[in-house]
Structure formats: structure tokens, C-alpha cells
Design a protein around this motif. Sequence first.
Motif, PDB file in Angstrom:
ATOM      1  N   LEU A 173      93.910  83.995 -33.092  1.00  0.00           N
ATOM      2  CA  LEU A 173      92.711  84.755 -33.427  1.00  0.00           C
ATOM      3  C   LEU A 173      91.693  83.836 -34.087  1.00  0.00           C
ATOM      4  CD1 LEU A 173      91.052  87.350 -34.021  1.00  0.00           C
ATOM      5  CD2 LEU A 173      92.432  87.609 -36.106  1.00  0.00           C
ATOM      6  N   GLY A 174      90.498  83.796 -33.537  1.00  0.00           N
ATOM      7  CA  GLY A 174      89.384  83.096 -34.169  1.00  0.00           C
ATOM      8  C   GLY A 174      88.314  84.090 -34.551  1.00  0.00           C
ATOM      9  N   LEU A 175      87.844  84.019 -35.777  1.00  0.00           N
ATOM     10  CA  LEU A 175      86.830  84.948 -36.268  1.00  0.00           C
ATOM     11  C   LEU A 175      85.648  84.180 -36.835  1.00  0.00           C
ATOM     12  CD1 LEU A 175      88.986  87.571 -38.225  1.00  0.00           C
ATOM     13  CD2 LEU A 175      87.628  88.022 -36.157  1.00  0.00           C
ATOM     14  N   GLY A 176      84.466  84.742 -36.673  1.00  0.00           N
ATOM     15  CA  GLY A 176      83.276  84.124 -37.245  1.00  0.00           C
ATOM     16  C   GLY A 176      82.220  85.164 -37.538  1.00  0.00           C
ATOM     17  N   VAL A 177      81.299  84.817 -38.402  1.00  0.00           N
ATOM     18  CA  VAL A 177      80.196  85.717 -38.741  1.00  0.00           C
ATOM     19  C   VAL A 177      78.945  84.874 -38.969  1.00  0.00           C
ATOM     20  CG1 VAL A 177      80.680  85.703 -41.225  1.00  0.00           C
ATOM     21  CG2 VAL A 177      79.474  87.645 -40.213  1.00  0.00           C
ATOM     22  N   SER A 178      77.807  85.392 -38.566  1.00  0.00           N
ATOM     23  CA  SER A 178      76.545  84.673 -38.730  1.00  0.00           C
ATOM     24  C   SER A 178      75.749  85.242 -39.886  1.00  0.00           C
ATOM     25  CB  SER A 178      75.715  84.747 -37.449  1.00  0.00           C
ATOM     26  OG  SER A 178      75.164  86.049 -37.303  1.00  0.00           O
ATOM     27  N   GLY A 179      74.634  84.603 -40.166  1.00  0.00           N
ATOM     28  CA  GLY A 179      73.755  85.070 -41.223  1.00  0.00           C
ATOM     29  C   GLY A 179      73.129  86.415 -40.942  1.00  0.00           C
ATOM     30  N   ALA A 180      73.264  86.916 -39.693  1.00  0.00           N
ATOM     31  CA  ALA A 180      72.727  88.236 -39.369  1.00  0.00           C
ATOM     32  C   ALA A 180      73.354  89.331 -40.211  1.00  0.00           C
ATOM     33  CB  ALA A 180      72.942  88.540 -37.884  1.00  0.00           C
ATOM     34  N   VAL A 181      74.513  89.045 -40.803  1.00  0.00           N
ATOM     35  CA  VAL A 181      75.177  90.045 -41.639  1.00  0.00           C
ATOM     36  C   VAL A 181      74.339  90.390 -42.873  1.00  0.00           C
ATOM     37  CG1 VAL A 181      76.480  88.437 -43.093  1.00  0.00           C
ATOM     38  CG2 VAL A 181      77.444  90.679 -42.573  1.00  0.00           C
ATOM     39  N   ARG A 182      73.419  89.516 -43.238  1.00  0.00           N
ATOM     40  CA  ARG A 182      72.582  89.789 -44.410  1.00  0.00           C
ATOM     41  C   ARG A 182      71.718  91.034 -44.217  1.00  0.00           C
ATOM     42  NH1 ARG A 182      72.421  84.023 -44.221  1.00  0.00           N
ATOM     43  NH2 ARG A 182      73.470  83.129 -46.043  1.00  0.00           N
ATOM     44  N   GLY A 218      92.839  81.091 -27.366  1.00  0.00           N
ATOM     45  CA  GLY A 218      92.278  81.424 -28.665  1.00  0.00           C
ATOM     46  C   GLY A 218      90.914  82.054 -28.515  1.00  0.00           C
ATOM     47  N   ASN A 219      90.612  83.041 -29.346  1.00  0.00           N
ATOM     48  CA  ASN A 219      89.230  83.515 -29.433  1.00  0.00           C
ATOM     49  C   ASN A 219      88.465  82.514 -30.267  1.00  0.00           C
ATOM     50  OD1 ASN A 219      90.631  86.667 -29.488  1.00  0.00           O
ATOM     51  ND2 ASN A 219      89.014  86.175 -28.049  1.00  0.00           N
ATOM     52  N   GLY A 220      87.473  81.908 -29.660  1.00  0.00           N
ATOM     53  CA  GLY A 220      86.813  80.818 -30.372  1.00  0.00           C
ATOM     54  C   GLY A 220      85.299  80.881 -30.340  1.00  0.00           C
ATOM     55  N   VAL A 221      84.705  81.847 -31.094  1.00  0.00           N
ATOM     56  CA  VAL A 221      85.363  82.820 -31.958  1.00  0.00           C
ATOM     57  C   VAL A 221      84.897  84.220 -31.597  1.00  0.00           C
ATOM     58  CG1 VAL A 221      85.649  81.261 -33.928  1.00  0.00           C
ATOM     59  CG2 VAL A 221      83.544  82.608 -33.728  1.00  0.00           C
ATOM     60  N   ALA A 222      85.712  85.218 -32.022  1.00  0.00           N
ATOM     61  CA  ALA A 222      85.293  86.610 -31.912  1.00  0.00           C
ATOM     62  C   ALA A 222      84.310  86.924 -33.031  1.00  0.00           C
ATOM     63  CB  ALA A 222      86.510  87.527 -32.016  1.00  0.00           C
ATOM     64  N   ARG A 223      83.262  87.647 -32.693  1.00  0.00           N
ATOM     65  CA  ARG A 223      82.236  87.972 -33.679  1.00  0.00           C
ATOM     66  C   ARG A 223      82.675  89.151 -34.537  1.00  0.00           C
ATOM     67  NH1 ARG A 223      76.668  87.922 -30.090  1.00  0.00           N
ATOM     68  NH2 ARG A 223      76.492  85.670 -29.787  1.00  0.00           N
ATOM     69  N   ALA A 224      82.829  88.903 -35.821  1.00  0.00           N
ATOM     70  CA  ALA A 224      83.284  89.969 -36.712  1.00  0.00           C
ATOM     71  C   ALA A 224      82.304  91.134 -36.744  1.00  0.00           C
ATOM     72  CB  ALA A 224      83.501  89.408 -38.118  1.00  0.00           C
ATOM     73  N   LEU A 225      81.018  90.855 -36.574  1.00  0.00           N
ATOM     74  CA  LEU A 225      80.032  91.930 -36.616  1.00  0.00           C
ATOM     75  C   LEU A 225      80.110  92.864 -35.404  1.00  0.00           C
ATOM     76  CD1 LEU A 225      76.826  90.163 -37.981  1.00  0.00           C
ATOM     77  CD2 LEU A 225      78.138  91.969 -39.080  1.00  0.00           C
ATOM     78  N   GLU A 226      80.815  92.442 -34.364  1.00  0.00           N
ATOM     79  CA  GLU A 226      80.879  93.236 -33.142  1.00  0.00           C
ATOM     80  C   GLU A 226      81.877  94.386 -33.236  1.00  0.00           C
ATOM     81  OE1 GLU A 226      79.041  92.761 -30.362  1.00  0.00           O
ATOM     82  OE2 GLU A 226      77.946  91.106 -31.277  1.00  0.00           O
ATOM     83  N   ARG A 227      82.793  94.352 -34.232  1.00  0.00           N
ATOM     84  CA  ARG A 227      83.850  95.366 -34.297  1.00  0.00           C
ATOM     85  C   ARG A 227      84.372  95.494 -35.712  1.00  0.00           C
ATOM     86  NH1 ARG A 227      84.740  90.947 -31.848  1.00  0.00           N
ATOM     87  NH2 ARG A 227      84.397  91.846 -29.796  1.00  0.00           N
ATOM     88  N   VAL A 228      84.888  96.653 -36.045  1.00  0.00           N
ATOM     89  CA  VAL A 228      85.442  96.855 -37.373  1.00  0.00           C
ATOM     90  C   VAL A 228      86.749  96.063 -37.493  1.00  0.00           C
ATOM     91  CG1 VAL A 228      84.369  99.106 -37.639  1.00  0.00           C
ATOM     92  CG2 VAL A 228      86.675  98.947 -36.659  1.00  0.00           C
ATOM     93  N   PRO A 229      87.161  95.717 -38.721  1.00  0.00           N
ATOM     94  CA  PRO A 229      88.373  94.911 -38.895  1.00  0.00           C
ATOM     95  C   PRO A 229      89.620  95.542 -38.286  1.00  0.00           C
ATOM     96  CG  PRO A 229      87.140  95.054 -40.949  1.00  0.00           C
ATOM     97  CD  PRO A 229      86.455  95.959 -39.990  1.00  0.00           C
ATOM     98  N   LYS A 230      89.744  96.874 -38.385  1.00  0.00           N
ATOM     99  CA  LYS A 230      90.916  97.538 -37.816  1.00  0.00           C
ATOM    100  C   LYS A 230      91.052  97.235 -36.330  1.00  0.00           C
ATOM    101  CE  LYS A 230      92.808 102.150 -36.911  1.00  0.00           C
ATOM    102  NZ  LYS A 230      92.592 103.614 -37.062  1.00  0.00           N
ATOM    103  N   SER A 231      89.953  97.272 -35.604  1.00  0.00           N
ATOM    104  CA  SER A 231      89.996  97.012 -34.164  1.00  0.00           C
ATOM    105  C   SER A 231      90.381  95.565 -33.877  1.00  0.00           C
ATOM    106  CB  SER A 231      88.640  97.339 -33.538  1.00  0.00           C
ATOM    107  OG  SER A 231      88.344  98.707 -33.656  1.00  0.00           O
ATOM    108  N   ALA A 232      89.774  94.632 -34.609  1.00  0.00           N
ATOM    109  CA  ALA A 232      90.090  93.226 -34.411  1.00  0.00           C
ATOM    110  C   ALA A 232      91.552  92.944 -34.731  1.00  0.00           C
ATOM    111  CB  ALA A 232      89.183  92.357 -35.278  1.00  0.00           C
ATOM    112  N   ALA A 233      92.026  93.491 -35.848  1.00  0.00           N
ATOM    113  CA  ALA A 233      93.402  93.242 -36.269  1.00  0.00           C
ATOM    114  C   ALA A 233      94.403  93.814 -35.280  1.00  0.00           C
ATOM    115  CB  ALA A 233      93.629  93.830 -37.662  1.00  0.00           C
ATOM    116  N   SER A 234      94.168  95.039 -34.820  1.00  0.00           N
ATOM    117  CA  SER A 234      95.100  95.675 -33.895  1.00  0.00           C
ATOM    118  C   SER A 234      95.144  94.939 -32.560  1.00  0.00           C
ATOM    119  CB  SER A 234      94.716  97.137 -33.687  1.00  0.00           C
ATOM    120  OG  SER A 234      94.901  97.876 -34.866  1.00  0.00           O
TER     121      SER A 234
END
Length: 296
Positions: A96-105, A65-81
Amino acid sequence: MTLSLPRSALSIAELDDLDHEGAVRFLRALEEGGHRMVWIPEVAGREAFTTAALALGSTHRMIVGNGVARALERVPKSAASAARDLAAGYPGRYVLGLGVSGAVRERGVGPLPFLRDYLDEVDATIARRGGSRAAVPRVLGAYSAGITRLAAERADGLITFLVTPEHTRWARETIGDDLFLSVVQWAVVGRDRAAARDVARERLAYYLTLPHQIAKLTRLGFTEADLAPPGSDRLVDALVACGTPDQVRQAVRRQYDAGATQVAISLVGRLDDAKLDAYRALAPPHTTRTTGDDDT
């Protein structure tokens, strides 16, 4: 969908410090030692999906499992594919494990709406490629109430780390009785408490610089003094199990009692022969079990 995964797992940060051949040897040693699942954090260097592919290709039956892949590191299309291809190529062995931090603000959006929109695009990409939502099992890494509830609505489970049993109990109450909940438990085997604290603080130092981790630990009742680097004894003792394998299992049991479906042990400290021995000592019995069985 209800995830059916081993009750015990590992979270392995060691891959960041290993070259390709070393990573392959390490992964194979874990599988040969009896471990049935690993979560791979995306922290210090390795890319999430290529590393998951390496782990899947290096082992025969191990679930990865990806625990977790950083959503900010790649666009959703890349992660999904990437996730769809791994799930299709290794049926029943990838999560698939996904996560996002407060850096997205910094992008002008909060973590919750960002991740909700991200999941929309992940689902749309998988559908365009002829897959279904159920084809790629997924969990969210979450600590806030909003994203924890989002996991119950839009994912198959939740994964947390650096949390106390009190947080695990809260998470279980928030997501309900049935959703999969994996808790990463840090541990140091074979050292007394004072030595274990020294080892743990080396790894904890990075996390005490992250605002979202500080916010989480503050919500758990730790004070500014506890969280000031290198972290108080109270903080380290609450977050890191230490001692013999049996003593580590006692800490793991507290997470199960608080509501964890799965506990993933993460051994802290450099990889050496003693650490490999500890991994072997903590392997579950070599029997076929269901998610509800106790194989710690």
C-alpha cells in the motif's frame, strides 16, 4: 517492519491509457520480460485499488504497489479494507502506498496532521477486521520534512518521484539508514537529448501546474524560470534520464549512490513497440536476489 522488495522496479503510468485487455497484455508482457515489481500511480483516471487488483490478477508473481493512492480520493476505511483484502489475497505481492497533496488545506487541515489521522483510522480499520499492522506493508509518498519523518515513524518506507539525487540523499539522511526508500526515475530510451526533452515535457506539463510539485522543485534549487511551462532544459535534464539503456542505468546508479533502496524506472512517452523493447532491455537479470543485490 523492514520491506524486502526487488532492488529494481517500474512505475507504470501507461495503464491510464489502456483498456482492460490492453492493460492485461501490457502487465503480462512486463512480467514475461523479467520485471518483478510495478508501482501504479493514481493520476489521470484509473482507481488505485481496482487497478492494483487488475495487475495482481493478471500476473503470476509480480509484486504490485500503489505508488501512490491518493488519500483524498477515499475515506480511510475504504483504503484500509481494500489494502487488507489485496494483501490477504496475494500474500507477499502487495504494498500500500499513500500520499496527500497540499490540496487538503482546503479542508482546513495541513497535509501532515491529515495523513497522521488517516493512518490512525487505517490501522483501526485493519485491527477491527482482525488484521495486524504488519499484515499490510505500506509506504508514504512524501517530499516535505514532516511527512518524510512520518514515514519513518508510521510506515515501512518512503516513495518519491521527480526528484534529483540530492533530494534522495536528503531523504536518506532524514529517515535513517534502514528504512526502505524507493525513487521513481523518469527515463526516455532511444532518443537523443533534444528529442528526449520534447517527450519528457509532454508528461511534465501536468506536474508544473501542481503547487506541491512546484514547491518541491523550488526547494531543490530550481528557479521560477526553470519551472515556467514547458520547463527549462536544466530542469528536464536533471529529472529525466535519456539515451541508451546503459546511459539510463548510469542515472539509476546515481540514485542508488545517493541512498535509494530501490529505483523504479518510469519510461516516458507513448506505448509502442519501441517502448516495449526498451522495457525488455531494462529488465533485471533472471536471478533470485535479495533487496541488497544490484539487479539493475
